[in-house]
Enzyme design. Sequence first.
Site, mmCIF file in Angstrom:
data_model
loop_
_atom_site.group_PDB
_atom_site.id
_atom_site.type_symbol
_atom_site.label_atom_id
_atom_site.label_comp_id
_atom_site.label_asym_id
_atom_site.label_seq_id
_atom_site.Cartn_x
_atom_site.Cartn_y
_atom_site.Cartn_z
ATOM 1 N N VAL A 15 -6.025 94.524 -1.866
ATOM 2 C CA VAL A 15 -7.046 94.795 -0.392
ATOM 3 C C VAL A 15 -7.346 96.273 -0.432
ATOM 4 O O VAL A 15 -8.288 96.670 -0.308
ATOM 5 C CB VAL A 15 -6.315 94.177 0.455
ATOM 6 C CG1 VAL A 15 -7.476 94.503 1.793
ATOM 7 C CG2 VAL A 15 -6.294 92.603 0.261
ATOM 8 N N ALA A 62 2.150 96.156 2.222
ATOM 9 C CA ALA A 62 3.005 95.224 2.765
ATOM 10 C C ALA A 62 4.042 94.786 1.671
ATOM 11 O O ALA A 62 3.793 95.071 0.653
ATOM 12 C CB ALA A 62 2.513 94.082 3.172
ATOM 13 N N THR A 64 5.133 92.015 -0.209
ATOM 14 C CA THR A 64 4.275 90.701 -0.415
ATOM 15 C C THR A 64 5.108 89.859 -1.546
ATOM 16 O O THR A 64 4.444 88.979 -1.736
ATOM 17 C CB THR A 64 2.843 91.022 -0.996
ATOM 18 O OG1 THR A 64 3.134 91.710 -1.959
ATOM 19 C CG2 THR A 64 1.996 91.772 0.163
ATOM 20 N N TYR A 101 -3.144 93.233 8.144
ATOM 21 C CA TYR A 101 -3.246 91.916 7.675
ATOM 22 C C TYR A 101 -2.113 91.143 7.976
ATOM 23 O O TYR A 101 -1.053 91.861 7.811
ATOM 24 C CB TYR A 101 -3.755 92.021 6.124
ATOM 25 C CG TYR A 101 -5.032 92.879 6.024
ATOM 26 C CD1 TYR A 101 -6.464 92.068 6.347
ATOM 27 C CD2 TYR A 101 -4.810 94.034 5.830
ATOM 28 C CE1 TYR A 101 -7.275 92.859 5.964
ATOM 29 C CE2 TYR A 101 -6.257 95.019 5.718
ATOM 30 C CZ TYR A 101 -7.254 94.247 5.646
ATOM 31 O OH TYR A 101 -8.490 95.039 5.558
ATOM 32 N N TYR A 127 9.275 85.843 4.335
ATOM 33 C CA TYR A 127 7.996 86.653 4.431
ATOM 34 C C TYR A 127 7.069 86.516 5.435
ATOM 35 O O TYR A 127 6.623 87.152 6.428
ATOM 36 C CB TYR A 127 7.115 86.475 3.247
ATOM 37 C CG TYR A 127 5.965 86.960 2.954
ATOM 38 C CD1 TYR A 127 5.393 88.264 2.816
ATOM 39 C CD2 TYR A 127 4.975 85.973 3.127
ATOM 40 C CE1 TYR A 127 4.206 88.646 2.737
ATOM 41 C CE2 TYR A 127 3.549 86.358 3.068
ATOM 42 C CZ TYR A 127 3.368 87.781 2.775
ATOM 43 O OH TYR A 127 1.890 88.103 2.780
HETATM 44 N N1 LIG Z 1 -1.471 88.518 -1.733
HETATM 45 C C1 LIG Z 1 -1.561 87.520 -0.845
HETATM 46 O O1 LIG Z 1 -1.643 86.176 -1.593
HETATM 47 C C2 LIG Z 1 -1.683 87.448 0.677
HETATM 48 C C3 LIG Z 1 -1.748 86.385 1.322
HETATM 49 C C4 LIG Z 1 -1.770 86.395 2.769
HETATM 50 C C5 LIG Z 1 -1.727 87.688 3.235
HETATM 51 N N2 LIG Z 1 -1.715 88.865 2.704
HETATM 52 C C6 LIG Z 1 -1.293 90.025 3.228
HETATM 53 O O2 LIG Z 1 -2.631 90.805 2.755
HETATM 54 C C7 LIG Z 1 -2.436 92.273 3.060
HETATM 55 C C8 LIG Z 1 -2.736 92.721 1.738
HETATM 56 O O3 LIG Z 1 -2.270 92.332 0.472
HETATM 57 P P1 LIG Z 1 -2.167 92.499 -1.198
HETATM 58 O O4 LIG Z 1 -2.262 91.094 -1.940
HETATM 59 O O5 LIG Z 1 -3.517 93.452 -1.252
HETATM 60 O O6 LIG Z 1 -1.197 93.183 -1.414
HETATM 61 P P2 LIG Z 1 -0.481 93.695 -2.849
HETATM 62 O O7 LIG Z 1 -1.531 93.477 -3.922
HETATM 63 O O8 LIG Z 1 0.833 92.858 -3.166
HETATM 64 O O9 LIG Z 1 -0.119 94.938 -2.503
HETATM 65 C C9 LIG Z 1 0.914 95.481 -2.024
HETATM 66 C C10 LIG Z 1 0.723 97.119 -1.643
HETATM 67 O O10 LIG Z 1 1.762 97.316 -0.552
HETATM 68 C C11 LIG Z 1 2.593 98.398 -1.311
HETATM 69 N N3 LIG Z 1 3.824 98.490 -0.796
HETATM 70 C C12 LIG Z 1 4.884 98.085 -0.845
HETATM 71 N N4 LIG Z 1 5.855 98.196 -0.531
HETATM 72 C C13 LIG Z 1 5.633 99.419 -0.119
HETATM 73 C C14 LIG Z 1 6.292 100.501 0.786
HETATM 74 N N5 LIG Z 1 7.627 100.290 1.135
HETATM 75 N N6 LIG Z 1 5.911 101.423 1.570
HETATM 76 C C15 LIG Z 1 4.550 101.757 0.871
HETATM 77 N N7 LIG Z 1 3.842 100.921 0.319
HETATM 78 C C16 LIG Z 1 4.425 99.595 -0.300
HETATM 79 C C17 LIG Z 1 2.400 98.356 -2.833
HETATM 80 O O11 LIG Z 1 2.771 99.385 -3.499
HETATM 81 P P3 LIG Z 1 3.100 99.337 -5.116
HETATM 82 O O12 LIG Z 1 1.740 99.085 -5.982
HETATM 83 O O13 LIG Z 1 3.816 100.808 -5.321
HETATM 84 O O14 LIG Z 1 4.049 98.447 -5.440
HETATM 85 C C18 LIG Z 1 0.941 97.833 -2.807
HETATM 86 O O15 LIG Z 1 -0.031 99.099 -2.843
HETATM 87 C C19 LIG Z 1 -0.704 92.344 2.943
HETATM 88 O O16 LIG Z 1 -0.724 92.541 4.444
HETATM 89 C C20 LIG Z 1 -0.333 90.987 2.718
HETATM 90 O O17 LIG Z 1 0.553 90.601 3.574
HETATM 91 C C21 LIG Z 1 -1.635 88.691 1.055
#
Ligand SMILES: NC(=O)c1ccc[n+]([C@@H]2O[C@H](COP(=O)([O-])OP(=O)(O)OC[C@H]3O[C@@H](n4cnc5c(N)ncnc54)[C@H](OP(=O)(O)O)[C@@H]3O)[C@@H](O)[C@H]2O)c1
Length: 301
Positions: A15, A62, A64, A101, A127
């Site tokens: 995202v 987050a 994730t 989110y 989670y």
């Molecule tokens: N993925 C899903 O299916 C899903 C479903 C429902 C809701 N969501 C929510 O939607 C939002 C976006 O999700 P997404 O799928 O874009 O996530 P994602 O692709 O897994 O990316 C997570 C991001 O968070 C960063 N991160 C993790 N730990 C961190 C920390 N301690 N400090 C700073 N950054 C950190 C990661 O950095 P690195 O690249 O360095 O690891 C990455 O940039 C989140 O709030 C998630 O909970 C996601």
Amino acid sequence: MASRKAMILGSTGQVGVELQRSFAGYGEVLAYDRSQADLTRPGAIIETIRQQKPSVVLLAAAYTAVDKAESEPELAMAVNAEAPGLLAQACAESDILFVTYSTDYVFDGSKREPWVESDEPRPLNMYGRSKLEGERRVQQAGGRHLIFRTSWVYGPHGKNFFLTMLRLGKEREELSIVADQTGSPTSSIAIAAATRTVVDRMEGLSSAEAAARSGIYHMTCAGSTNWYEFARHIFSECADQLEGRQPRLRPLKAEDYPTPAKRPSYSVMSNEMLSNAWDVRLPAWQDAFATVKNRLQAPLS
Ligand SMILES: NC(=O)c1ccc[n+]([C@@H]2O[C@H](COP(=O)([O-])OP(=O)(O)OC[C@H]3O[C@@H](n4cnc5c(N)ncnc54)[C@H](OP(=O)(O)O)[C@@H]3O)[C@@H](O)[C@H]2O)c1
């Protein structure tokens, strides 16, 4: 309107990357990755917020890793609950709009019709519990905020079901995929576009109206499917990317594919509130999928 500045946290995530695209033209855009804004060190991020004085903070970072969270509960809580709460508090003190989110995994899956915002969350896994606690802390901070609950996120890059299927499709003859979990695949592109629209509309409101409209909104692509059917869709639409191969797909029951974290069997969410409050509707998941697929074929467009 005074010059606007967006601060995106989690610039390398699915995202986060798309938010950088959808906020192009917003004003100044500052995007921070984990090395520049680590959620386990929220004090340093708050310092940056105070220095930069953005008009909006978009927290797309987050913890994730749904299964891993079962064995790292403290870290999941620190990243998904404590840090968002503290950042939202800092934003509230400076009257900065805070956007983040949450997830369909706050629900236990026991309904068979779309979940609405007023339904009682009852997460089945760590989670989900950490994200739910994050929602509560952001709301308690009391400032202007938007919490978008989304689901089954995938896109042209990052770690997601779609790209995993494309990879496995080239490697394996046969794949067994869970067929008894129903949800709404939602593209990072659609989430980022909808977020931009809502933020623009929120910023056009008076402080009192913005405070009244702050809260949780479900934000998913329209329609629903299960993982098995989603995989079938991926392989039929992306046959051209599979180097002439097509794996055989077998439907699987979730109970026959045990994972450390339990997942809800039904997590479709109604987007009626988003549509009524902001006049924003995300595309059907199949249409959003076509957009992601086209982007994959033309990565520089
Ligand atoms: N993925 C899903 O299916 C899903 C479903 C429902 C809701 N969501 C929510 O939607 C939002 C976006 O999700 P997404 O799928 O874009 O996530 P994602 O692709 O897994 O990316 C997570 C991001 O968070 C960063 N991160 C993790 N730990 C961190 C920390 N301690 N400090 C700073 N950054 C950190 C990661 O950095 P690195 O690249 O360095 O690891 C990455 O940039 C989140 O709030 C998630 O909970 C996601």
